[in-house]
Design a protein around this motif. Structure first.
Motif, PDB file in Angstrom:
ATOM      1  N   GLU A 196       0.806  -1.217   0.000  1.00 24.50           N
ATOM      2  CA  GLU A 196       0.000   0.000   0.000  1.00 24.50           C
ATOM      3  C   GLU A 196       0.856   1.293   0.000  1.00 24.50           C
ATOM      4  N   ALA A 197       1.811   1.355   0.921  1.00 29.63           N
ATOM      5  CA  ALA A 197       2.603   2.577   1.057  1.00 29.63           C
ATOM      6  C   ALA A 197       3.431   2.825  -0.203  1.00 29.63           C
ATOM      7  N   ARG A 198       3.977   1.737  -0.759  1.00 29.70           N
ATOM      8  CA  ARG A 198       4.832   1.886  -1.931  1.00 29.70           C
ATOM      9  C   ARG A 198       4.003   2.310  -3.153  1.00 29.70           C
ATOM     10  N   ARG A 199       2.779   1.739  -3.247  1.00 32.01           N
ATOM     11  CA  ARG A 199       1.907   2.128  -4.361  1.00 32.01           C
ATOM     12  C   ARG A 199       1.477   3.585  -4.228  1.00 32.01           C
ATOM     13  N   THR A 200       1.261   4.012  -2.971  1.00 37.90           N
ATOM     14  CA  THR A 200       0.896   5.418  -2.756  1.00 37.90           C
ATOM     15  C   THR A 200       2.015   6.340  -3.219  1.00 37.90           C
ATOM     16  N   ARG A 201       3.252   5.958  -2.866  1.00 34.45           N
ATOM     17  CA  ARG A 201       4.381   6.796  -3.287  1.00 34.45           C
ATOM     18  C   ARG A 201       4.516   6.797  -4.805  1.00 34.45           C
ATOM     19  N   MET A 202       4.248   5.643  -5.419  1.00 31.88           N
ATOM     20  CA  MET A 202       4.300   5.561  -6.884  1.00 31.88           C
ATOM     21  C   MET A 202       3.270   6.522  -7.493  1.00 31.88           C
ATOM     22  N   ARG A 203       2.060   6.523  -6.904  1.00 29.95           N
ATOM     23  CA  ARG A 203       0.993   7.380  -7.416  1.00 29.95           C
ATOM     24  C   ARG A 203       1.387   8.845  -7.318  1.00 29.95           C
ATOM     25  N   ARG A 204       2.062   9.146  -6.221  1.00 27.40           N
ATOM     26  CA  ARG A 204       2.450  10.529  -5.973  1.00 27.40           C
ATOM     27  C   ARG A 204       3.583  10.961  -6.890  1.00 27.40           C
ATOM     28  N   ASP A 205       4.537  10.051  -7.105  1.00 28.95           N
ATOM     29  CA  ASP A 205       5.756  10.445  -7.800  1.00 28.95           C
ATOM     30  C   ASP A 205       5.742  10.142  -9.296  1.00 28.95           C
ATOM     31  N   LEU A 237       0.698  20.202  -4.014  1.00 26.52           N
ATOM     32  CA  LEU A 237       0.408  19.226  -2.951  1.00 26.52           C
ATOM     33  C   LEU A 237       1.143  17.885  -3.080  1.00 26.52           C
ATOM     34  N   PRO A 238       1.103  17.226  -4.266  1.00 28.28           N
ATOM     35  CA  PRO A 238       1.805  15.934  -4.335  1.00 28.28           C
ATOM     36  C   PRO A 238       3.288  16.073  -3.989  1.00 28.28           C
ATOM     37  N   ALA A 239       3.906  17.160  -4.442  1.00 34.87           N
ATOM     38  CA  ALA A 239       5.317  17.368  -4.119  1.00 34.87           C
ATOM     39  C   ALA A 239       5.491  17.582  -2.615  1.00 34.87           C
ATOM     40  N   ARG A 240       4.587  18.364  -2.021  1.00 31.25           N
ATOM     41  CA  ARG A 240       4.673  18.593  -0.570  1.00 31.25           C
ATOM     42  C   ARG A 240       4.531  17.283   0.184  1.00 31.25           C
ATOM     43  N   LEU A 241       3.635  16.446  -0.284  1.00 30.97           N
ATOM     44  CA  LEU A 241       3.432  15.163   0.389  1.00 30.97           C
ATOM     45  C   LEU A 241       4.678  14.290   0.267  1.00 30.97           C
ATOM     46  N   ALA A 242       5.438  14.522  -0.802  1.00 32.33           N
ATOM     47  CA  ALA A 242       6.664  13.761  -0.998  1.00 32.33           C
ATOM     48  C   ALA A 242       7.834  14.431  -0.288  1.00 32.33           C
ATOM     49  N   GLY A 243       7.558  15.539   0.421  1.00 32.81           N
ATOM     50  CA  GLY A 243       8.608  16.221   1.165  1.00 32.81           C
ATOM     51  C   GLY A 243       9.439  17.155   0.306  1.00 32.81           C
ATOM     52  N   ARG A 244       8.917  17.502  -0.865  1.00 32.65           N
ATOM     53  CA  ARG A 244       9.636  18.451  -1.717  1.00 32.65           C
ATOM     54  C   ARG A 244       8.854  19.743  -1.819  1.00 32.65           C
ATOM     55  N   ARG A 273       1.457  27.885  13.674  1.00 27.02           N
ATOM     56  CA  ARG A 273       1.687  27.070  12.483  1.00 27.02           C
ATOM     57  C   ARG A 273       3.117  26.571  12.311  1.00 27.02           C
ATOM     58  N   PRO A 274       4.138  27.440  12.574  1.00 20.27           N
ATOM     59  CA  PRO A 274       5.518  26.964  12.374  1.00 20.27           C
ATOM     60  C   PRO A 274       5.848  25.726  13.204  1.00 20.27           C
ATOM     61  N   LEU A 275       5.144  25.540  14.352  1.00 16.99           N
ATOM     62  CA  LEU A 275       5.429  24.396  15.214  1.00 16.99           C
ATOM     63  C   LEU A 275       5.131  23.060  14.526  1.00 16.99           C
ATOM     64  N   LEU A 276       4.276  23.094  13.505  1.00 17.73           N
ATOM     65  CA  LEU A 276       3.876  21.845  12.862  1.00 17.73           C
ATOM     66  C   LEU A 276       4.930  21.330  11.895  1.00 17.73           C
ATOM     67  N   GLY A 277       5.932  22.174  11.597  1.00 13.87           N
ATOM     68  CA  GLY A 277       7.008  21.725  10.722  1.00 13.87           C
ATOM     69  C   GLY A 277       6.625  21.780   9.258  1.00 13.87           C
ATOM     70  N   GLY A 278       7.578  21.465   8.407  1.00 18.72           N
ATOM     71  CA  GLY A 278       7.360  21.653   6.966  1.00 18.72           C
ATOM     72  C   GLY A 278       7.027  20.371   6.228  1.00 18.72           C
ATOM     73  N   SER A 279       6.785  19.274   6.953  1.00 17.29           N
ATOM     74  CA  SER A 279       6.482  18.024   6.268  1.00 17.29           C
ATOM     75  C   SER A 279       5.119  18.117   5.587  1.00 17.29           C
ATOM     76  N   GLY A 280       4.822  17.129   4.739  1.00  9.89           N
ATOM     77  CA  GLY A 280       3.523  17.122   4.062  1.00  9.89           C
ATOM     78  C   GLY A 280       2.384  17.160   5.055  1.00  9.89           C
ATOM     79  N   SER A 281       2.483  16.348   6.100  1.00  7.78           N
ATOM     80  CA  SER A 281       1.423  16.290   7.106  1.00  7.78           C
ATOM     81  C   SER A 281       1.274  17.629   7.821  1.00  7.78           C
TER      82      SER A 281
END
Lengths: 250, 440
Positions: free
Chosen positions: A80-89, A112-119, B258-266
């Motif tokens: 599941e997690a790997r497929r989610t990352r595939m969908r995102r990336d 959003l998808p990039a943010r979810l990927a930490g970019r 807001r800054p306390l929540l960090g910059g991650s996607g979540s």
């Protein structure tokens, strides 16, 4: 390996919903491949398995058997997690209901998808992405302040910005009027022509299908025909024929 | 529309359960106090006075919390129906019909729940009366005289308030063109209505006025308990007032955090959600404020009272009994508020399922969604704790001054972090529990 020339391929894809006597076969041994930079429309009557095919390819559903190969890699057994990352990336998705997040602005939805990927998406990349869909002046607007066509264009910008291996569109014009729909289809076409974006679109609209390079017809979960260089009239005629086929089959 | 309302009830059990629990427990508590008031009619002298204070004054604060909680729960539930309301309208239902369906549903659920609550109170009322008698607060010559009148009145008020709240919320669900809200599945946020701001500001002001009166008037009275009568309710009133303003306060206070929540996607999602959708998460914030404000304020007051009672003069020797009664009442109120925190947490997260599903389709992993929801709940809890502790000072500080302990009470300050921690665990825990399987 022929796989490497294809952005996406499915082999022997079967999806059975339910079990026992009530089981329904949504897909039965579907083999398809989609070459890089091509635009394919998937058509068929209701219940023919179009949307299930897209769901399986995107990893939203796991096929009962068969393989999904994304850029030559078998992703079928991924968790599941790997497929989610595939969908995102690696996959861009455009939905009939736009699927924008209501509390994010147009630009934030695109990012959003990039943010979810930490970019993070750079300002220049964002400007280009919104400019491509003609919404550079709407970057800060919330979806509720945009028209249906504009919302779908935001969704397309979101799908394209990650330069996905394949863009999947599920009835992208289903909720739009015909003039707006033509704009959205032209946008998808230009992404194929200018960015060589491999695109697979599920639709029931012959006009929408005529924007594609090839149409694949599904009936009762099986590939029942293909048409290259489709026109709206030819597609409509073929669909009417398919309806007769399914009538006979039942 | 009646048949539709009944069918739709069966399909939305969690939402119905939230309304039902709030109305059931609320009525049980309110009606129990109401029976004391009814019993006061037949009692004499000091017994009558005490029953009126217990039933009317203490019961009154309690009623305030109950009615606020019921109205707030019904509001959250009606907000969940915007998409369904739009759908019905696109197939030809008039806004009036859709509103009628929502109101009718709320009315059916709360009438049943309130009737059951009244039945519980028909046992709870005599038990409370008995406790007062055994504590020698009232003499054995008085007899319990609670009957259908007080039980029905309490049940009727709960059902009425819930129905009116559903009426107000249903207008929100049917505002704007149908197709528009169908596409959004969400009506764009708008500011608080003027009457809600007025009620909130009014309650906070009246709580502060009680605090001032405690210091300047009742605190100087010869009766050791005069000050308690004016200051006891202040923290509850201020708490409910702040809770009424919750959407506004959340938007204002979440921004600097807001800054306390960090910059991650979540963190990114949680940050934007808490500020831009304050009106939604406010449903979760409100009971946290009321719980902390009421519980911390009143418990500190009881603590101050027991430390300083001898010095303040306790001619009748009723201090221990009053402490006991205060604790019982407070225990009930806290339990109710705690259940409301869980209730609201679950309702708010359940409401977001379609959105969570959408985020999952776009590539948010289950872990990210979980983290994001927990971060939001933690943010809401933190702001609720801040506002609740602020509200609790409306009771604690004046009472502390009156009993010569200065601005800050001399003991039991550990109560604040304890209750705050408990509220945080409830808020975050209920959100955590509700999201278990957000995708699909």
């Amino acid at each position: 390996m022929a796989d490497h020339t294809h952005a996406l391929a499915v082999e022997g894809l079967t999806k059975r919903h339910g079990s026992g006597a009530g089981a329904v076969d949504a897909l039965v041994g579907v083999d398809l491949s989609f070459a890089r930079g091509t635009f394919t429309a998937i058509m068929g009557p209701s219940g023919s398995g179009k949307s299930t095919l897209l769901s399986c390819v995107a990893g939203l559903e796991r096929p009962t058997s068969g393989r999904v190969l994304l850029e030559g890699t078998d992703v079928t057994s991924w968790d599941e997690a790997r497929r989610t990352r595939m969908r995102r990336d690696r996959i861009g998705f455009v939905f009939q209901d736009f699927s924008l997040i209501p509390y994010l602005s147009a630009a934030e939805n695109v990012a959003l998808p990039a943010r979810l990927a930490g970019r993070r998406v750079g300002a220049e990349a964002m400007r280009l992405a919104l400019e491509r869909v003609g919404l550079q002046s709407r970057a800060g607007h919330l979806p509720s302040a945009l028209s249906g066509g504009q919302q779908q264009r935001v969704a397309i910008a979101r799908a394209l910005i990650g330069q996905p291996a394949v863009l999947l569109a599920d009835e992208p014009t289903g909720a739009l009027d015909s003039a707006t729909a033509r704009d959205v289809l032209a946008l998808l076409r230009s992404a194929v022509d200018e960015l060589r974006q491999t695109t697979v679109m599920v639709t029931h609209d012959p006009v929408a299908a005529s924007y594609a390079d090839m149409v694949v017809f599904l009936v009762d979960g099986r590939v029942s025909g293909r048409m290259t260089a489709p026109t709206a009239d030819a597609v409509a005629a073929q669909l009417a024929h398919l309806d007769q086929l399914t009538g006979v089959a039942r | 529309m009646t048949a539709l309302a009944l069918r739709s009830l069966r399909h939305r059990l969690p939402a119905v359960a939230a309304t039902f629990v709030a109305a059931l427990l609320g009525t049980a508590m309110m009606a129990s106090f109401a029976t004391l008031l009814e019993s006061a009619g037949g009692a004499s002298g000091e017994d009558q006075e005490l029953l009126i204070i217990m039933g009317g004054v203490v019961g009154g604060w309690d009623a305030l919390i109950v009615l606020f909680s019921v109205a707030s729960t019904v509001g959250i539930i009606a907000d969940q129906r915007i998409r369904e309301a739009s759908l019905l309208r696109t197939i030809g239902a008039l806004p009036r019909q859709v509103r009628a369906m929502i109101v009718y549903e709320a009315a059916v659920v709360t009438v049943v729940a309130a009737a059951a609550g009244a039945a519980i109170a028909s046992i709870g009322g005599p038990a409370l009366f008995d406790a007062l008698q055994r504590g020698n607060l009232i003499t054995s010559s008085s007899t319990y005289a609670g009957g259908p009148a007080s039980l029905l009145a309490a049940a009727g008020i709960v059902a009425l308030v819930s129905t009116v709240a559903a009426g107000i919320s249903s207008r929100r669900a049917t505002r704007g063109p149908a197709a528009f809200s169908l596409r959004q599945a969400e009506v764009p946020a708008r500011g608080l209505r003027w009457w809600r701001v007025a009620i909130g500001v009014g309650l906070v002001t009246s709580g502060l006025v009680s605090a001032v009166i405690t210091i300047t008037v009742t605190g100087k009275s010869d009766d050791a308990y005069a000050a308690m009568q004016t200051s006891g309710s202040a923290s509850i009133v201020v708490g409910v007032g702040l809770a009424t303003l919750a959407p506004l306060l959340l938007r204002l206070l979440a921004r600097p955090l807001r800054p306390l929540l960090g910059g991650s996607g979540s963190g990114h999602l949680a940050a934007l959600n808490t500020t831009r959708r304050a009106y939604l998460l406010a449903g979760m914030l409100a009971p946290v404020i009321v719980l902390i404000s009421g519980a911390v304020g009143t418990l500190l007051m009881v603590g101050i009272d027991s430390r300083t009672l001898t010095a303040a003069g306790d001619p009748e020797g009723v201090g221990d009994t009053i402490t006991t009664i205060n604790s019982v009442v407070l225990g009930m109120v806290c339990l109710f508020a705690a259940i409301m925190v869980v209730n609201a947490g679950v309702a708010v997260v359940s409401q977001r399922r379609p959105e969570l599903d959408r985020l999952w389709r776009l590539g948010a992993t289950s872990d990210q969604l979980r983290t994001s929801i927990v971060m939001e709940a933690a943010m809401v809890a933190a702001i609720g704790i801040l506002l609740g502790l602020l509200g609790s000072t409306a009771t604690a500080v004046p009472y502390s001054i009156v009993r010569h302990e200065g601005l800050i009470p001399n003991g039991q300050l550990w109560l604040a972090p304890l209750i705050a921690g408990l509220a945080a665990v409830l808020a975050v825990g209920s959100a955590w529990g509700a999201q278990r399987r957000p995708a699909r």
